[in-house]
Design an enzyme around this catalytic site. Structure first.
Site, mmCIF file in Angstrom:
data_model
loop_
_atom_site.group_PDB
_atom_site.id
_atom_site.type_symbol
_atom_site.label_atom_id
_atom_site.label_comp_id
_atom_site.label_asym_id
_atom_site.label_seq_id
_atom_site.Cartn_x
_atom_site.Cartn_y
_atom_site.Cartn_z
ATOM 1 C CE LYS A 199 -48.165 17.791 11.203
ATOM 2 N NZ LYS A 199 -47.925 18.964 12.142
ATOM 3 C CD GLU A 273 -49.863 26.671 -3.039
ATOM 4 O OE1 GLU A 273 -49.072 27.676 -3.106
ATOM 5 O OE2 GLU A 273 -50.538 26.460 -3.983
ATOM 6 C CD GLU A 407 -41.397 32.830 3.997
ATOM 7 O OE1 GLU A 407 -40.748 31.744 4.475
ATOM 8 O OE2 GLU A 407 -42.216 33.053 3.234
HETATM 9 P P1 NDP Z 1 -43.142 24.009 8.584
HETATM 10 O O1 NDP Z 1 -42.612 23.794 7.095
HETATM 11 O O2 NDP Z 1 -42.327 24.055 9.562
HETATM 12 O O3 NDP Z 1 -44.165 23.193 8.687
HETATM 13 C C1 NDP Z 1 -45.415 23.129 8.076
HETATM 14 C C2 NDP Z 1 -46.189 21.894 8.160
HETATM 15 O O4 NDP Z 1 -45.377 20.839 8.193
HETATM 16 C C3 NDP Z 1 -46.516 21.667 9.896
HETATM 17 O O5 NDP Z 1 -47.739 20.888 9.887
HETATM 18 C C4 NDP Z 1 -45.389 20.684 10.442
HETATM 19 O O6 NDP Z 1 -45.430 20.054 11.544
HETATM 20 C C5 NDP Z 1 -45.060 19.994 8.845
HETATM 21 N N1 NDP Z 1 -43.766 19.240 8.881
HETATM 22 C C6 NDP Z 1 -42.548 19.716 9.708
HETATM 23 N N2 NDP Z 1 -41.651 18.634 9.176
HETATM 24 C C7 NDP Z 1 -42.356 17.582 8.456
HETATM 25 C C8 NDP Z 1 -41.764 16.540 7.897
HETATM 26 N N3 NDP Z 1 -40.416 16.139 7.740
HETATM 27 N N4 NDP Z 1 -42.687 15.790 7.088
HETATM 28 C C9 NDP Z 1 -43.929 16.228 6.974
HETATM 29 N N5 NDP Z 1 -44.356 17.447 7.584
HETATM 30 C C10 NDP Z 1 -43.625 18.055 8.322
HETATM 31 O O7 NDP Z 1 -43.577 25.536 8.371
HETATM 32 P P2 NDP Z 1 -44.255 26.386 9.556
HETATM 33 O O8 NDP Z 1 -45.415 25.649 10.037
HETATM 34 O O9 NDP Z 1 -43.223 26.708 10.410
HETATM 35 O O10 NDP Z 1 -45.028 27.535 8.684
HETATM 36 C C11 NDP Z 1 -44.303 28.682 8.299
HETATM 37 C C12 NDP Z 1 -43.657 28.813 6.833
HETATM 38 O O11 NDP Z 1 -44.545 28.196 5.889
HETATM 39 C C13 NDP Z 1 -43.117 29.899 6.576
HETATM 40 O O12 NDP Z 1 -41.667 29.518 5.721
HETATM 41 C C14 NDP Z 1 -44.079 30.365 5.307
HETATM 42 O O13 NDP Z 1 -43.437 30.952 4.375
HETATM 43 C C15 NDP Z 1 -44.560 29.083 4.655
HETATM 44 N N6 NDP Z 1 -46.028 28.883 4.105
HETATM 45 C C16 NDP Z 1 -46.135 29.185 2.899
HETATM 46 C C17 NDP Z 1 -47.499 29.416 2.387
HETATM 47 C C18 NDP Z 1 -47.917 29.243 1.032
HETATM 48 O O14 NDP Z 1 -49.080 29.145 0.671
HETATM 49 N N7 NDP Z 1 -46.965 29.248 0.090
HETATM 50 C C19 NDP Z 1 -48.803 29.318 3.349
HETATM 51 C C20 NDP Z 1 -48.332 29.531 4.719
HETATM 52 C C21 NDP Z 1 -46.943 29.327 5.112
HETATM 53 P P3 NDP Z 1 -45.205 20.897 13.087
HETATM 54 O O15 NDP Z 1 -45.489 22.261 12.885
HETATM 55 O O16 NDP Z 1 -45.884 20.033 13.835
HETATM 56 O O17 NDP Z 1 -43.652 20.534 13.009
#
Ligand code: NDP
Length: 509
Positions: A199, A273, A407
């Site tokens: 997803k 992650e 962050e």
């Molecule tokens: P999110 O946590 O909002 O989203 C990540 C993914 O999870 C998206 O595909 C999102 O869907 C999905 N998601 C959201 N809610 C749910 C749920 N309840 N159950 C399952 N899946 C869900 O992060 P962002 O996409 O906004 O990315 C930014 C964040 O990610 C930053 O805080 C960054 O630090 C972190 N990050 C960490 C990394 C690492 O390797 N440690 C790498 C990259 C980013 P949708 O977007 O469609 O809502």
């Protein structure tokens, strides 16, 4: 454009992006990829994915919900039961390598899709796409050399281990490095014999959909499935699905905790992650010019939207002025611009929400007493339809300020000074995250000591900051996550280990 090259565009920003949209839409169908077919959502609903440079719709993609996730999981289960789970590592490896070869043939197009959907300078998108493919190839190769162990025991027993796939795995990715993070997960997942449902983030679904279309007739039907949609509607059902044996998630820490709770209901294995607030410690023995270059790359690449961005610099007070002047000059030398033309080094943030969050943090920093030496939102010219923030540097920052603890996920560096080694380490560790760290010093003993004392999953010393390599584990300490990606061990996270105990009777002859 179907080669290893990039074709830059020319014209006004509206013209280049209209032309690129047309080129991208000619490439694929961009439907949900279920059972190796491009499909609409069961509900027929769609949502738009936007080009962050001009704020316009590229196209719409299916708004999948639990029904579609269920169909994708069923397709994956059939693929797993139908042979993918049982075929030899060599067969899986060969299929994956064929997919990699096809993706490499289309790397220019993949990079264009990644650039347009994610707001990345085209050149960076190409580098990232090739880099992402290296991980897929690494796992396809490393699985050929995978082995179990024989456990030494008495002569009347033979005990050995097998590494068996979970079956169907659910992979959830964020928008900042769509293909790279997808392939970090798909590489070990598929190589280990699992079938996958992925997803992508709602903001950047296109590159993974295109990569999936390029797997047609190469990976067995249903081995790879992509469901597009929103987190709560499409991500959550995947984490809660009883037939999903393993979930690997990258994203925000708050979402990660929700995913972990959902997985607990079915005692499903998770890899997380999550976020970071990574320190870069510049000791007085550092080569300051080199440190400036590395820090600038570590915080300003991808407009600072990297989980492992070195978003806090801790610099010794004796060299703080020289370092800050160097970083400010470097920040001002980076060029926000049209991502599709040559020479642009800074693209926009991914969305209006992210723009608001980042610019709010710059204001919060000022209110807390920090000084904004350079940067801030781009407020005039032809970039104002996109969500551009210039590389920004805040000084006079105390570690207890929000800008030093939270962050920001944008191109904002905060600089704090220190006097002693112990103070530097205390500051470095005084955050709830522990994903990565940088150290600059020409003193080898000090470098190794700092690497041991800093609480982080990865430490880069004197360069190459934030570039995990195939084989090098990547993941977080503390609230930055659980488990590791990128390394050989990640194969283990996608398998279950079984011990087989064979009783050996006395020979009857
Ligand atoms: P999110 O946590 O909002 O989203 C990540 C993914 O999870 C998206 O595909 C999102 O869907 C999905 N998601 C959201 N809610 C749910 C749920 N309840 N159950 C399952 N899946 C869900 O992060 P962002 O996409 O906004 O990315 C930014 C964040 O990610 C930053 O805080 C960054 O630090 C972190 N990050 C960490 C990394 C690492 O390797 N440690 C790498 C990259 C980013 P949708 O977007 O469609 O809502």
């Amino acid at each position: 454009m179907t080669s290893d090259s990039i074709g830059y565009y020319t014209g006004s920003i509206e013209e280049t992006h209209a032309a690129a949209r047309e080129d991208v839409l000619a490439l694929g169908e961009f439907g949900a990829w279920i059972g190796s077919e491009s499909r609409s959502a069961d509900s027929g609903e769609e949502f738009a994915t936007l080009d962050p440079v001009v704020g316009e719709e590229i196209c719409s993609v299916p708004q999948c919900t639990a029904t579609d996730v269920d169909a994708a999981v069923k397709a994956a289960q059939e693929a797993f039961d139908g042979g993918w789970g049982a075929c030899s590592p060599q067969e899986r490896s060969n299929a994956m390598l064929s997919w990699v070869a096809t993706l490499r043939e289309n790397v220019g197009d993949l990079a264009l899709v990644e650039s347009l959907d994610g707001g990345k300078p085209l050149k960076h998108a190409l580098v990232e796409t090739k880099y992402a493919l290296d991980f897929l190839e690494y796992y396809a190769k490393v699985v050929q050399a995978d082995e179990g162990i024989t456990v030494p025991t008495d002569d009347d027993m033979h005990v050995y281990t097998r590494h068996e796939p979970h079956g169907v795995v659910g992979l959830i990715t964020p928008w900042n490095f769509p293909l790279t993070i997808s392939f970090w997960k798909l590489g070990p997942a598929l190589a280990a014999g699992n079938a996958a449902v992925i997803k992508p983030a709602e903001q950047t679904p296109l590159s993974m959909l295109y990569a999936a279309e390029l797997s047609k007739d190469i990976l067995p039907d249903g081995t790879l499935n992509v469901v597009t949609g929103f987190g709560e509607e499409a991500g959550a059902p995947l984490t809660e699905h009883a037939a999903v044996g393993k979930v690997s998630f990258t994203g925000e820490d708050v979402t990660g905790k929700t995913v972990m709770k959902a997985a607990a209901e079915t005692v499903t294995a998770v890899t997380l992650e999550l976020g970071g607030k990574s320190p870069y410690v510049v000791f007085p023995s550092a080569d300051v010019k080199k440190a400036v270059r590395d820090v600038a790359h570590g915080i300003f690449y991808n407009a600072g939207q990297s989980c492992d961005a070195c978003s806090r610099v801790l610099v010794h007070e004796d060299i703080a002025e020289e370092f800050t002047e160097g970083l400010v000059a470097r920040a001002e030398g980076l060029t926000p611009g049209d991502t599709l033309v040559e020479g642009t080094t800074v693209g926009p943030l991914i969305s209006a929400d992210q723009f608001e969050k980042v610019t709010d943090y710059v204001e919060i920093g000022r209110e807390e007493g920090a000084t904004c030496v350079t940067g801030g939102a781009v407020e005039d010219g032809d970039l104002t339809d996109g969500w551009y923030v210039r590389p920004t540097v805040l000084t006079d920052v105390d570690n207890d300020m929000r800008v030093a603890q939270e962050e920001i996920f944008g191109p904002v560096e905060v600089i704090t000074t220190f006097e002693t080694y112990d103070e530097a380490i205390e500051l470095a560790n005084d955050v709830e995250f522990g994903l990565a760290a940088g150290v600059a010093t020409e003193n080898t003993t000090l470098a190794h000591r700092a690497a041991a004392d800093i609480e982080a999953g990865s430490v880069w010393i004197n360069g190459n900051y934030a570039t995990p390599i195939p084989g090098g584990p990547f993941g977080g300490y503390k609230q930055s996550g659980i488990g590791r990606e990128c390394s050989r061990d990640a194969l283990r996270h996608f398998t279950q280990e079984k011990a087989v105990h064979v009783a050996l009777d006395e020979p009857s002859l």
